[in-house]
Design a protein around this motif. Structure first.
Motif, PDB file in Angstrom:
ATOM      1  N   PRO A   1       0.847   6.772   1.436  1.00  0.00           N
ATOM      2  CA  PRO A   1       1.531   7.899   2.065  1.00  0.00           C
ATOM      3  C   PRO A   1       0.978   9.228   1.583  1.00  0.00           C
ATOM      4  O   PRO A   1       0.615   9.381   0.411  1.00  0.00           O
ATOM      5  N   TYR A   2       0.919  10.192   2.477  1.00  0.00           N
ATOM      6  CA  TYR A   2       0.315  11.485   2.164  1.00  0.00           C
ATOM      7  C   TYR A   2       1.026  12.201   1.016  1.00  0.00           C
ATOM      8  O   TYR A   2       0.440  13.017   0.310  1.00  0.00           O
TER       9      TYR A   2
ATOM     10  N   THR B   1      -7.003   9.665   3.899  1.00  0.00           N
ATOM     11  CA  THR B   1      -6.584   8.255   3.971  1.00  0.00           C
ATOM     12  C   THR B   1      -6.970   7.629   5.310  1.00  0.00           C
ATOM     13  O   THR B   1      -7.265   6.431   5.371  1.00  0.00           O
TER      14      THR B   1
ATOM     15  N   GLN C   1      -0.552   5.548  10.926  1.00  0.00           N
ATOM     16  CA  GLN C   1      -1.999   5.782  10.864  1.00  0.00           C
ATOM     17  C   GLN C   1      -2.751   4.483  11.157  1.00  0.00           C
ATOM     18  O   GLN C   1      -3.727   4.473  11.914  1.00  0.00           O
TER      19      GLN C   1
ATOM     20  N   SER D   1       2.256   6.707   7.150  1.00  0.00           N
ATOM     21  CA  SER D   1       1.160   5.866   6.648  1.00  0.00           C
ATOM     22  C   SER D   1       1.010   4.601   7.482  1.00  0.00           C
ATOM     23  O   SER D   1      -0.113   4.147   7.752  1.00  0.00           O
TER      24      SER D   1
ATOM     25  N   ASN E   1      -2.026   1.365   3.273  1.00  0.00           N
ATOM     26  CA  ASN E   1      -2.277   2.810   3.292  1.00  0.00           C
ATOM     27  C   ASN E   1      -1.429   3.498   2.227  1.00  0.00           C
ATOM     28  O   ASN E   1      -0.407   2.979   1.786  1.00  0.00           O
TER      29      ASN E   1
ATOM     30  N   MET F   1      -3.723  13.075   4.536  1.00  0.00           N
ATOM     31  CA  MET F   1      -3.676  12.232   5.732  1.00  0.00           C
ATOM     32  C   MET F   1      -5.066  12.051   6.335  1.00  0.00           C
ATOM     33  O   MET F   1      -5.420  10.970   6.809  1.00  0.00           O
TER      34      MET F   1
ATOM     35  N   CYS G   1      -9.190   4.329   5.365  1.00  0.00           N
ATOM     36  CA  CYS G   1      -8.727   3.098   6.013  1.00  0.00           C
ATOM     37  C   CYS G   1      -9.735   2.627   7.055  1.00  0.00           C
ATOM     38  O   CYS G   1      -9.945   1.418   7.229  1.00  0.00           O
TER      39      CYS G   1
END
Length: 467
Positions: free
Chosen positions: A316-317, A297, A335, A332, A314, A294, A301
């Motif tokens: 997803p973790y 990303t 975020q 995601s 994005n 997370m 981003c």
């Protein structure tokens, strides 16, 4: 009347700054002590000054706004349309539909309630009739669609054409003709659909350096421009890029891509702007201590936004080891919503303009990538070098160097090769296989294989987990 804040201070030159640093180093060598040497061959200095920047590049096509995208896999198009509408209600601003076989288009596109939302397709097949229907349906609905057809990318990724070079280019040529003729007849420019995409993210995820990624993206695009030429005058090319963890370099990379493409397109008298979809790289993602994904990303981003991507998807973790799930998708999406609506990353267009460090990186990445692009063209072009295995060999060499840096802990992924949690267990949580899948098959060329840095280490940890 108050005086300007800095009016009492004399300007300080770059030379004076450097002299002061050398004094403070007390005899240590300036180049060895404070200059960082990047894998791209760029020397990063401790400060940047307007004196040293010959010109500040103007970046063509930088968007004033960026879209939050969500990817949806299509099995049942009616269910996918419902999922899409729910995602839009929750803040999604662009849709990416992924599919491995044809489906009924009217069950998907006609049921998307907001027709202003751009729709991208990520399809692993090349069915001419399906794509013709897609163009027709999009026109009837006045839906802005991106077909993202990339036959060269499919060759690089799979090692084979969909059918053959001639048949693949013939099919795409028909699609480009349909789009061009329709736009010309209706005097439309960049209105409803864009056909071609260059998936340069695949090169990054396989281990290419930024210079290689940019040069290969440009040479890849040049194959399409050279073949279709003036038929592309009324549409943009789309680049699908992967954004890694080197924050400022990644901002500069996207800006350099726009500069490079503008230079190339100008040589063909085509529009100098391109459309960019950005997604975080998979190469530096992990399955152990997965919440660190997370953090990665989020900064990736941020780089995509500040660099000037049009649409950001994005990751997803938990995408490496979990099937698509509502919680991962929500995190995601949120975020990006936080970056846009709470952190005000939508407030200023082109925020990186005038930052001497990023401007310098942009120029250097563009220059080095252009040199490599010219070398590829002198060697016969991208397709010829791909067929000869030269591109694959160069990427593997770069990937191996990066892997060695990771293995020696020079390149760090926290929670994986530094400060790992020895109590962390993952064997029972893997819903999907997170490693390179071995699928021996006959191919025309050697495929370019994506691989994460942590794969070997993770496999060893999984093997040592107690039952």
């Amino acid at each position: 009347m108050s005086k300007p804040l800095f009016s009492e201070f004399e300007p300080v030159s770059a030379k004076a700054f450097k002299q002061k640093i050398q004094v403070d180093l007390k005899g240590d060598d300036y180049n060895d002590s404070v200059i960082w040497h990047s894998p791209e061959g760029i020397d990063v200095k401790p400060f940047y000054h307007s004196d040293e920047l010959k010109e500040i590049p103007e970046i063509p096509g930088q968007p004033a706004h960026w879209n939050i995208a969500e990817e949806i896999f299509v099995l049942d198009p009616k269910i996918s349309a419902k999922t899409a509408n729910e995602a839009i209600e929750k803040g999604t601003e662009a849709l990416i539909f992924k599919a491995e076989k044809t489906f009924k288009l009217t069950d998907l596109l006609t049921k998307i309630e907001d027709k202003t939302v751009p729709v991208y397709f990520n399809l692993t097949f090349l069915d001419l009739d399906f794509f013709k229907d897609l163009l027709q349906t999009a026109q009837e609905l006045n839906q802005n669609v991106f077909l993202n057809v990339d036959i060269i990318g499919n060759l690089a990724r799979s090692g084979n054409w969909f059918e053959s070079l001639d048949k693949d280019f013939s099919k795409v040529s028909q699609l480009v003709d349909i789009n061009h003729n329709r736009n010309s007849k209706n005097n439309i420019k960049n209105k409803n659909s864009n056909i071609l995409c260059i998936d340069s993210g695949h090169y990054q995820n396989a281990g290419a350096t930024m210079v290689q990624e940019l040069a290969y993206a440009l040479a890849h695009a040049n194959e399409y421009l050279n073949y279709f030429d003036e038929k592309l005058v009324d549409q943009q090319l789309t680049f699908h890029i992967a954004v890694g963890g080197n924050y400022f370099f990644e901002i500069a990379k996207i800006r350099a891509l726009r500069l490079l493409y503008a230079t190339l397109a100008a040589a063909y008298d085509l529009p100098e702007t391109c459309h960019i979809i950005a997604t975080p790289s998979r190469r530096n993602k992990v399955i152990y201590d997965y919440n660190t994904n997370m953090l990665r990303t989020t900064t990736e981003c941020m780089s995509a936004i500040l660099g000037g991507a049009n649409t950001i998807l994005n990751m997803p973790y938990d995408a490496l080891y979990h099937k698509t799930n509502a919680f991962g998708q929500r995190i995601s999406r949120n975020q990006l919503l936080i970056l846009k609506q709470e952190s005000h990353f939508e407030s200023t267009a082109n925020p990186a303009d005038g930052t001497y460090y990023i401007e310098s990186l942009t120029n250097q990445l563009a220059e080095k990538s252009l040199d490599l692009f010219k070398e590829i063209e002198r060697g016969g072009g991208f397709l010829k070098q791909l067929k000869a295995g030269i591109i694959q060999r160069k990427i593997k060499e770069s990937a191996q160097k990066e892997q060695e840096r990771f293995d020696s802990k020079e390149k760090i992924l926290l929670g994986t090769n530094k400060h790992p949690d020895p109590e962390n267990r993952m064997k029972d949580y893997l819903e999907i296989y997170p490693f390179v899948k071995q699928n021996p098959r006959k191919t025309l060329i050697e495929p370019i294989i994506m691989k994460r840095l942590a794969e070997k280490m993770e496999q060893e940890r999984l093997g040592s987990e107690s039952p």
